[in-house]
Motif scaffolding. Structure first.
Motif, PDB file in Angstrom:
ATOM      1  N   ALA A 322     -16.329  61.991  35.514  1.00  0.00           N
ATOM      2  CA  ALA A 322     -16.809  60.966  36.425  1.00  0.00           C
ATOM      3  C   ALA A 322     -17.109  61.564  37.799  1.00  0.00           C
ATOM      4  N   VAL A 323     -18.070  60.937  38.497  1.00  0.00           N
ATOM      5  CA  VAL A 323     -18.410  61.384  39.847  1.00  0.00           C
ATOM      6  C   VAL A 323     -17.160  61.396  40.711  1.00  0.00           C
ATOM      7  N   SER A 324     -16.389  60.345  40.650  1.00  0.00           N
ATOM      8  CA  SER A 324     -15.100  60.298  41.341  1.00  0.00           C
ATOM      9  C   SER A 324     -14.168  59.395  40.542  1.00  0.00           C
ATOM     10  N   SER A 325     -12.896  59.724  40.537  1.00  0.00           N
ATOM     11  CA  SER A 325     -11.924  58.933  39.794  1.00  0.00           C
ATOM     12  C   SER A 325     -10.568  59.058  40.471  1.00  0.00           C
ATOM     13  N   ALA A 326      -9.700  58.092  40.189  1.00  0.00           N
ATOM     14  CA  ALA A 326      -8.357  58.100  40.758  1.00  0.00           C
ATOM     15  C   ALA A 326      -7.466  57.227  39.891  1.00  0.00           C
ATOM     16  N   SER A 327      -6.161  57.413  40.014  1.00  0.00           N
ATOM     17  CA  SER A 327      -5.209  56.601  39.264  1.00  0.00           C
ATOM     18  C   SER A 327      -3.943  56.436  40.087  1.00  0.00           C
ATOM     19  N   ASP A 328      -3.179  55.382  39.756  1.00  0.00           N
ATOM     20  CA  ASP A 328      -1.927  55.113  40.462  1.00  0.00           C
ATOM     21  C   ASP A 328      -0.996  54.364  39.514  1.00  0.00           C
ATOM     22  N   GLU A 329       0.182  54.921  39.283  1.00  0.00           N
ATOM     23  CA  GLU A 329       1.168  54.254  38.438  1.00  0.00           C
ATOM     24  C   GLU A 329       2.096  53.449  39.334  1.00  0.00           C
ATOM     25  N   VAL A 330       2.197  52.148  39.075  1.00  0.00           N
ATOM     26  CA  VAL A 330       2.978  51.267  39.947  1.00  0.00           C
ATOM     27  C   VAL A 330       4.292  50.891  39.274  1.00  0.00           C
ATOM     28  N   GLU A 331       5.279  50.594  40.096  1.00  0.00           N
ATOM     29  CA  GLU A 331       6.595  50.172  39.620  1.00  0.00           C
ATOM     30  C   GLU A 331       6.766  48.679  39.870  1.00  0.00           C
ATOM     31  N   ALA A 332       7.809  48.118  39.273  1.00  0.00           N
ATOM     32  CA  ALA A 332       8.017  46.673  39.319  1.00  0.00           C
ATOM     33  C   ALA A 332       8.224  46.144  40.727  1.00  0.00           C
ATOM     34  N   THR A 333       8.638  46.989  41.639  1.00  0.00           N
ATOM     35  CA  THR A 333       8.886  46.539  43.013  1.00  0.00           C
ATOM     36  C   THR A 333       7.606  46.458  43.844  1.00  0.00           C
ATOM     37  N   GLU A 334       6.502  46.986  43.310  1.00  0.00           N
ATOM     38  CA  GLU A 334       5.259  47.035  44.076  1.00  0.00           C
ATOM     39  C   GLU A 334       4.368  45.837  43.764  1.00  0.00           C
ATOM     40  N   THR A 335       3.523  45.487  44.728  1.00  0.00           N
ATOM     41  CA  THR A 335       2.557  44.403  44.540  1.00  0.00           C
ATOM     42  C   THR A 335       1.146  44.835  44.932  1.00  0.00           C
ATOM     43  N   GLU A 336       0.969  46.091  45.335  1.00  0.00           N
ATOM     44  CA  GLU A 336      -0.352  46.568  45.739  1.00  0.00           C
ATOM     45  C   GLU A 336      -0.548  48.011  45.292  1.00  0.00           C
ATOM     46  N   ALA A 337      -1.812  48.358  45.015  1.00  0.00           N
ATOM     47  CA  ALA A 337      -2.193  49.736  44.722  1.00  0.00           C
ATOM     48  C   ALA A 337      -3.543  49.983  45.366  1.00  0.00           C
ATOM     49  N   SER A 338      -3.776  51.221  45.790  1.00  0.00           N
ATOM     50  CA  SER A 338      -5.021  51.564  46.473  1.00  0.00           C
ATOM     51  C   SER A 338      -5.531  52.887  45.917  1.00  0.00           C
ATOM     52  N   LEU A 339      -6.779  52.894  45.434  1.00  0.00           N
ATOM     53  CA  LEU A 339      -7.380  54.076  44.844  1.00  0.00           C
ATOM     54  C   LEU A 339      -8.617  54.468  45.636  1.00  0.00           C
ATOM     55  N   VAL A 340      -8.675  55.728  46.053  1.00  0.00           N
ATOM     56  CA  VAL A 340      -9.789  56.228  46.857  1.00  0.00           C
ATOM     57  C   VAL A 340     -10.815  56.889  45.937  1.00  0.00           C
ATOM     58  N   LEU A 341     -12.067  56.429  46.038  1.00  0.00           N
ATOM     59  CA  LEU A 341     -13.171  56.951  45.241  1.00  0.00           C
ATOM     60  C   LEU A 341     -14.282  57.402  46.189  1.00  0.00           C
ATOM     61  N   GLY A 342     -14.157  58.604  46.711  1.00  0.00           N
ATOM     62  CA  GLY A 342     -15.144  59.086  47.669  1.00  0.00           C
ATOM     63  C   GLY A 342     -15.134  58.246  48.926  1.00  0.00           C
ATOM     64  N   SER A 343     -16.274  57.656  49.274  1.00  0.00           N
ATOM     65  CA  SER A 343     -16.363  56.825  50.474  1.00  0.00           C
ATOM     66  C   SER A 343     -15.947  55.384  50.213  1.00  0.00           C
ATOM     67  N   THR A 344     -15.508  55.095  48.988  1.00  0.00           N
ATOM     68  CA  THR A 344     -15.110  53.744  48.601  1.00  0.00           C
ATOM     69  C   THR A 344     -13.623  53.714  48.272  1.00  0.00           C
ATOM     70  N   THR A 345     -12.985  52.612  48.598  1.00  0.00           N
ATOM     71  CA  THR A 345     -11.580  52.410  48.240  1.00  0.00           C
ATOM     72  C   THR A 345     -11.454  51.113  47.459  1.00  0.00           C
ATOM     73  N   VAL A 346     -10.709  51.150  46.364  1.00  0.00           N
ATOM     74  CA  VAL A 346     -10.449  49.949  45.581  1.00  0.00           C
ATOM     75  C   VAL A 346      -8.984  49.571  45.745  1.00  0.00           C
ATOM     76  N   ASP A 347      -8.744  48.348  46.218  1.00  0.00           N
ATOM     77  CA  ASP A 347      -7.391  47.835  46.416  1.00  0.00           C
ATOM     78  C   ASP A 347      -7.078  46.792  45.355  1.00  0.00           C
ATOM     79  N   PHE A 348      -5.894  46.880  44.778  1.00  0.00           N
ATOM     80  CA  PHE A 348      -5.425  45.901  43.799  1.00  0.00           C
ATOM     81  C   PHE A 348      -4.211  45.172  44.390  1.00  0.00           C
ATOM     82  N   SER A 349      -4.185  43.855  44.268  1.00  0.00           N
ATOM     83  CA  SER A 349      -3.007  43.062  44.630  1.00  0.00           C
ATOM     84  C   SER A 349      -2.584  42.287  43.390  1.00  0.00           C
ATOM     85  N   PHE A 350      -1.310  42.365  43.018  1.00  0.00           N
ATOM     86  CA  PHE A 350      -0.875  41.841  41.734  1.00  0.00           C
ATOM     87  C   PHE A 350       0.531  41.256  41.853  1.00  0.00           C
ATOM     88  N   PRO A 351       0.958  40.452  40.864  1.00  0.00           N
ATOM     89  CA  PRO A 351       2.279  39.823  40.929  1.00  0.00           C
ATOM     90  C   PRO A 351       3.403  40.851  40.902  1.00  0.00           C
TER      91      PRO A 351
END
Length: 567
Positions: A322-351
């Motif tokens: 892929a041109v750019s890729s990222a991953s993040d493994e989250v734990e039960a205490t977390e509610t957010e994850a942020s992945l940087v893809l070059g000049s773009t950032t994808v933020d996840f908010s979850f229960p």
């Protein structure tokens, strides 16, 4: 599949079916498995003059191995034998419907194969000495290719005809031919081979219909990586037919067809699709995570169990990173994850309590878009995924983008989402949009895109609003304003709703009043009727006022109806 295996697979197909003048063949790792041959009903037959006995036998080789290349499906075979009962040398050759079903073409003439493959014309002819049979000669149509299999592949939908030729076709290809036997049409569907057409971009013969993997520009710009979802299209196929999609490494469509439509076991099943009433195919497939980098793949549409492949890609494509890729493994205490893809950032908010791996990758290839145009230069698809389950919950996805790349009005966030009773469709899931950041809510993943909506197909307004008669309402009542956008376009389709009071001499433009909804009813959509409902809560203070209800949609269009209020 390694380089040796890919070369062996391609060589096997070429050597088996284009056999003239070939001396060495790849062999099985062990002896070929035996084939249980069965005489075709009605055979053997003796010609009316008693000169020949002709027989057709059929058999199946179950998922054979060619060296270190194992196959996924069985190989149907046939072998043809002719016995010469005369005391003269006789010449036997064959015809088959190559390009058009039922139109038999002579295999001893170069024009059957076109300019490029004309030298193949002598591959199937047999010279029979007095009393000799094809089985005695070791000819290809009976003995097959030593070390691979006996006989030749049996092709669905085709008819084989046996001819006696007056002269050696190598000396006179236009020699007179007499039909001496014809096998029954092979059960199954016919796939044409276009020897007389232009070759494919890779120099082989076009077969069936071309599958096109859709990219941003020229076909060679298709960018595919593991996990990437892309669109594929074709036309001229049987109508309303369910077809399987298979992604196979190192297999050319032409050679695969000539070898009986069999695939290597390294092929991937990537879904099924239905053609429409006009024989058009439009589907998506996802590149498996285990696909090899740097390997040439082709895509085929058909039925594995029937060795039927009416469509395939005419050019290969290579799986790349892929041109750019990222991953993040989250734990039960977390509610957010942020992945940087070059000049773009994808933020996840979850229960809270969510665990698992969030992944993201970008590509310039993805499912065909409708309803909207992609934003950005180049426009990107965001292939987002999550390894766990939300148990009915939802995730907020926010894409932070570079405003220099996408200036001005912020785009909408679209998701290629699954639909009950259908495949997938693009849905506008936008919940907020400001320059540089667009958010939406989803319960499923991959792919997403930023884009600007095309114009809605607006229909309405519907009862109780009239588009032909005056609308008179009691001030203070709630009015259900119903309309259709030809499908579910999401609940973010209304930009504003206002009551514009008719102008006066002192205020020609009239007064604009926001049209509120009662409580939290807001906007709803009913899929059974394909109608949106905006419940408009009017004000008692509007008694004896006349004006228009004006609805502004997210595509920039406005729609209105006149209304007068009584006490």
């Amino acid at each position: 599949m390694g380089k040796r295996a890919r070369a062996l697979w391609g060589a096997s197909a070429v050597l088996v079916m284009i056999a003239g003048g070939v001396g060495v063949a790849p062999a099985f790792a062990e002896d070929p498995p035996p084939v249980d041959w069965t005489m075709m009903p009605g055979f053997p037959v003796v010609t009316a003059d008693g000169d020949f006995t002709v027989s057709f036998e059929t058999g199946v080789m179950a998922t054979p191995d060619f060296g270190d290349v194992a196959l996924l499906n069985d190989l149907p075979l046939q072998r043809i034998n002719v016995v010469n009962h005369t005391d003269e040398v006789r010449y036997i050759d064959f015809g088959v419907d190559v390009d058009v079903e039922g139109v038999i073409e002579p295999l001893w003439r170069g024009e059957t194969y076109g300019d490029y493959w004309g030298s193949t014309a002598g591959a199937f002819g047999v010279r029979l000495e007095p009393g000799q049979s094809i089985a005695d000669t070791g000819a290809f149509v009976y003995s097959g290719f030593a070390g691979l299999f006996e006989g030749v592949p049996r092709y669905g939908g085709r008819t084989v005809v046996v001819y006696e030729l007056a002269e050696d076709p190598a000396v006179d290809p236009d020699t007179a031919a007499t039909e001496i036997a014809r096998a029954p049409r092979v059960p199954g569907d016919f796939v044409p081979v276009h020897f007389d057409g232009p070759t494919t971009p890779e120099g082989t013969v076009p077969v069936g219909q071309e599958l096109s993997v859709v990219g941003p520009g020229a076909p060679d710009e298709v960018q595919l990586s593991p996990g990437v979802t892309a669109s594929v299209t074709a036309s001229g196929l049987p109508a309303n037919r369910e077809l399987e999609l298979w992604l196979a490494p190192g297999v050319d469509y032409f050679y695969m067809t000539l070898l009986g439509g069999i695939l290597p076991e390294t092929a991937f099943s990537v879904g099924t699709t239905m053609t429409d009433a006009s024989g058009e195919l439009a589907a998506t497939f996802t590149v498996p995570a285990t696909a090899e980098f740097g390997t040439a793949y082709r895509l085929f549409a058909g039925t594995l169990a029937e060795n039927y492949w009416p469509a395939g890609t005419y050019r290969s494509f290579t799986i790349t990173q892929a041109v750019s890729s990222a991953s993040d493994e989250v734990e039960a205490t977390e509610t957010e994850a942020s992945l940087v893809l070059g000049s773009t950032t994808v933020d996840f908010s979850f229960p809270a309590g969510t665990t698992g791996m969030f992944t993201a990758a970008t590509s310039t290839t993805g499912p065909l878009v409708d309803q909207f145009s992609l934003a950005g230069d180049p426009p990107l698809y965001y292939h987002l995924d999550y390894s766990g389950s939300f148990d009915g919950g939802a995730v907020e996805v926010c894409i932070q983008y570079d405003t220099e790349n996408i200036p001005g009005t912020p785009p909408r966030l679209w998701h290629h989402a699954p639909e009950p009773g259908a495949a997938f469709r693009w849905v506008d899931i936008t919940t907020s949009a400001v320059p540089g950041r667009v958010c939406g809510v989803t319960t499923s993943f991959s792919p997403f895109a930023l884009g600007y909506r095309d114009t809605f197909d607006f229909a309405g307004f519907f009862d109780p609003v009239s588009m032909t008669e005056p609308n008179v309402a009691k001030a203070g009542q709630s009015i259900p304003v119903r309309f259709s956008l030809t499908g579910d376009q999401g609940l973010g389709v209304v930009t504003s709703a206002r009551f514009v009071v008719a102008g006066t001499v002192l205020n020609p433009a009239g007064e604009m009043l926001d049209a509120a909804t009662p409580g939290a009813s807001g906007l709803t959509y009913d899929p059974a009727t394909d109608r949106y409902t905006f419940v408009w809560k009017t004000q008692k203070a509007w008694a004896q006022k006349t004006g228009a209800f004006v609805l502004e949609l997210s595509d920039g269009t406005t729609h209105q109806f006149a209304v007068s209020f009584k006490r």
